[in-house]
Structures are given as C-alpha cells and as structure tokens.
Design an enzyme around this catalytic site. Structure first.
Site, PDB file in Angstrom:
ATOM      1  N   ASP A  56       0.878  -1.182   0.000  1.00 49.88           N
ATOM      2  CA  ASP A  56       0.000   0.000   0.000  1.00 49.88           C
ATOM      3  C   ASP A  56       0.910   1.224   0.000  1.00 49.88           C
ATOM      4  O   ASP A  56       0.933   2.016   0.953  1.00 49.88           O
ATOM      5  CB  ASP A  56      -0.923   0.011   1.213  1.00 49.88           C
TER       6      ASP A  56
HETATM    7  N1  ATP Z   1       3.528   3.366  14.645  1.00 50.31           N
HETATM    8  C1  ATP Z   1       3.279   4.521  14.035  1.00 50.31           C
HETATM    9  N2  ATP Z   1       4.152   5.559  14.164  1.00 50.31           N
HETATM   10  C2  ATP Z   1       3.899   6.753  13.585  1.00 50.31           C
HETATM   11  N3  ATP Z   1       2.794   7.023  12.855  1.00 50.31           N
HETATM   12  C3  ATP Z   1       1.892   6.028  12.686  1.00 50.31           C
HETATM   13  C4  ATP Z   1       2.095   4.730  13.259  1.00 50.31           C
HETATM   14  N4  ATP Z   1       1.027   3.966  12.921  1.00 50.31           N
HETATM   15  C5  ATP Z   1       0.210   4.744  12.182  1.00 50.31           C
HETATM   16  N5  ATP Z   1       0.726   5.980  12.037  1.00 50.31           N
HETATM   17  C6  ATP Z   1       0.090   7.137  11.377  1.00 50.31           C
HETATM   18  O1  ATP Z   1      -1.297   6.873  11.264  1.00 50.31           O
HETATM   19  C7  ATP Z   1      -1.706   6.892   9.891  1.00 50.31           C
HETATM   20  C8  ATP Z   1      -2.750   5.817   9.691  1.00 50.31           C
HETATM   21  O2  ATP Z   1      -2.173   4.526   9.922  1.00 50.31           O
HETATM   22  P1  ATP Z   1      -2.276   3.416   8.782  1.00 50.31           P
HETATM   23  O3  ATP Z   1      -1.708   3.962   7.539  1.00 50.31           O
HETATM   24  O4  ATP Z   1      -1.678   2.172   9.324  1.00 50.31           O
HETATM   25  O5  ATP Z   1      -3.869   3.282   8.673  1.00 50.31           O
HETATM   26  P2  ATP Z   1      -4.796   2.854   7.441  1.00 50.31           P
HETATM   27  O6  ATP Z   1      -6.180   3.131   7.864  1.00 50.31           O
HETATM   28  O7  ATP Z   1      -4.482   1.448   7.064  1.00 50.31           O
HETATM   29  O8  ATP Z   1      -4.357   3.825   6.264  1.00 50.31           O
HETATM   30  P3  ATP Z   1      -4.819   3.776   4.685  1.00 50.31           P
HETATM   31  O9  ATP Z   1      -5.860   4.841   4.514  1.00 50.31           O
HETATM   32  O10 ATP Z   1      -3.528   4.167   3.995  1.00 50.31           O
HETATM   33  O11 ATP Z   1      -5.274   2.399   4.376  1.00 50.31           O
HETATM   34  C9  ATP Z   1      -0.406   6.692   9.082  1.00 50.31           C
HETATM   35  O12 ATP Z   1      -0.494   7.286   7.811  1.00 50.31           O
HETATM   36  C10 ATP Z   1       0.624   7.382   9.964  1.00 50.31           C
HETATM   37  O13 ATP Z   1       0.633   8.770   9.725  1.00 50.31           O
HETATM   38 MG    MG Z   2      -2.213   4.231   5.657  1.00 55.17          MG
END
Ligand code: ATP
Ligand code: MG
Length: 269
Positions: free
Chosen positions: A185
């Site tokens: 992704d």
């Molecule tokens: N361990 C971490 N350390 C720092 N920032 C984090 C961490 N985990 C998540 N984030 C922040 O939170 C946001 C959302 O997390 P993540 O991308 O895993 O969620 P998602 O819902 O799967 O996103 P997407 O819309 O890309 O599918 C990330 O873009 C990042 O900015």
């Molecule tokens: Mg994300």
C-alpha cells in the site's frame, strides 16, 4: 463522541475504541489521526503528562488502529505478522498488541519518529516527499529478503477472492520484471519522513508480500502525482528509486489496484 480535525473529519469514536484506549492509556490522551476509505480508524495514544513528565520513564506514544467487524481492510492480525517479519530488515512500527472483539479488531504499535508524507508541511516541499517515497521503496525492495518472506502479494494472491468475472476483467499480468518484497500500500500517507526530508519509515503493511516491484511502483508514482497535484513529481519519484518508468507494467498494475479497490468499496456498502 464526535471528534473534529481528522481526515476526513469528523470521526465518531466507537465505544469499543474508548474502552480499549482507556485500558491502554488510563488518564492519557486519545487523538484520532486517520480514517481510511473503508471504515478503519487510527488513534494516537499518549500517557498523561504526570506519568511521562521529568524524572519518569516516559513511554513512547502509541498508535491504535481499529478495523470495525466486516470492514474490507487488511486484518490487524495479518498486519501484525507482516510488521514483525519486516522489522528484521526494515524500519516499520513495533507491534505492542493485537486483538479482536465482537465489534472489530485492533493493532497497537509504538510510535515511530517522522511525519507522514501527507502532513501539510510536505505540501511546501513535495519534491522532497516524492524523493523520500522513492528512496524508501528502493530500500525495502533491495533489503527485505524475498526467499525468506512468507507472504505473497502477486496478482493471483490479490485476486483470489474476487468473483471470476472481475478476475477476468483484469486479464493476464505482464512478465515479472523483478520479484521483491513489496510494501502493498505504497501510497503517500504510508511513508514517514525525517525533518530534513529524507526517508524515515514505512507504516501500513497489512498487505506486504512478494510481487513484481511494479506492483508498488505503479501505485506509488500515481499517488505522488495525485496527492501533490503535480504529474511531474512521478519523474522525481522514479529518479529517486532509480528506474525508468515502464508504461506497460505501470498501466497494468494501476488497473489491478483499481479493480481490487472498487470491489472492496462495493463490499463496504
Ligand atoms: N507506529 C506509528 N508511528 C507513527 N505514525 C503512525 C504509526 N502507525 C500509524 N501511524 C500514522 O497513522 C496513519 C494511519 O495509519 P495506517 O496507515 O496504518 O492506517 P490505514 O487506515 O491502514 O491507512 P490507509 O488509509 O492508507 O489504508 C499513518 O499514515 C501514519 O501517519
Ligand atoms: Mg495508511
């Protein structure tokens, strides 16, 4: 409770998340930071200043990712397994906990240093962001060991659950250029940058797996151009990665991405 200020705001914080977050931080703070297109939510959890002030061993902040039951997002357990594997060769979040209840499943990770490439500060320096995303992918593709990776992200693996007619619409994949461990992704928000604009880390690895490198490159280059509204940034991205664009593979893997995403969005309705 509805909280404003989240992309795309506002966010309704599910009761289950309140309960979980309270369990993890006690009197600390819970800040919604992200809502994805498929219903998943991410919160930043921080200990209360009393618990993390001078003279105490402050715990790093944590991120709680919440996937409501039935949402067509990657399963938090799948992401936890991939993060644990990838940490041996890449900078990715450390898993602290993962679990499932009646309402959904969650993943708790330790905060990594860096700011997401989607952060408003990088709108001022989109070339730096495009380069960092290219460098970060190159690093992952060059260092994560394919032969040791137990996860697949090949077109066959990605389309296995799709109805036959949707699979047929995608057609045959181009010949593999180079098999690597793909991010899965590689969109703009999932790269973190250091303050100096260099690559810091990858997040959101629920679909990491072995595939042709163009599976990531096709999507990352489009995301960079769209997010920063500048088609020229794709050139910056490919230069930082160190490869000339391959129009045929780029087109095919973008189409595959769109078909899978459209199918998931339909599942959500
Ligand atoms: N361990 C971490 N350390 C720092 N920032 C984090 C961490 N985990 C998540 N984030 C922040 O939170 C946001 C959302 O997390 P993540 O991308 O895993 O969620 P998602 O819902 O799967 O996103 P997407 O819309 O890309 O599918 C990330 O873009 C990042 O900015
Ligand atoms: Mg994300």
């Amino acid at each position: 409770m509805v909280v404003r200020g989240v992309h795309p705001a506002p966010v309704e914080v599910p009761d289950a998340v309140h309960a979980l977050a309270g369990w993890y931080v006690g009197w600390g703070s819970v800040t919604p930071v992200w809502r994805n297109d498929l219903g998943g939510l991410t919160f930043r959890l921080e200990d209360a200043p009393l618990l993390s002030g001078p003279g105490t061993d402050a715990r790093p902040a944590r991120y709680l990712k919440w996937v409501p039951a039935g949402a067509p997002c990657p399963d938090p357990f799948a992401e936890a397994g991939r993060l644990t594997w990838a940490r041996r060769s890449a900078v990715v979040p450390r898993v602290l906990d993962v679990g499932r209840g009646d309402d959904g499943a969650w993943l708790l990770t330790e905060e990594l240093h860096g700011t997401s490439a989607i952060d408003p500060r990088w709108r001022e320096q989109p070339r730096a962001a495009a380069r960092a995303i290219g460098e970060g992918l190159r690093l992952l593709h060059d260092t994560a060991p394919v032969s040791d990776c137990p996860f697949a992200w090949t077109p066959a693996a990605r389309t296995a659950a799709l109805p036959p007619e949707v699979r047929a619409a995608v057609g045959r994949a181009p010949a593999v250029d180079r098999l690597v461990v793909c991010h899965g992704d590689a969109c703009v928000p999932n790269t973190l940058l250091h303050d100096d604009g260099t690559f810091a880390a990858h997040v959101d690895l629920g679909e990491l797996g072995v595939a042709d490198r163009w599976s990531d490159l096709a999507v990352a280059s489009r995301s960079v151009s769209r997010r920063f509204q500048d088609p020229g940034l794709a050139t910056e991205f490919f230069a930082a990665y160190g490869v000339a664009p391959d129009p045929e593979r780029i087109d095919w893997y973008r189409r595959l991405w769109d078909v899978v995403e459209q199918y998931r969005t339909r599942l959500r309705r």
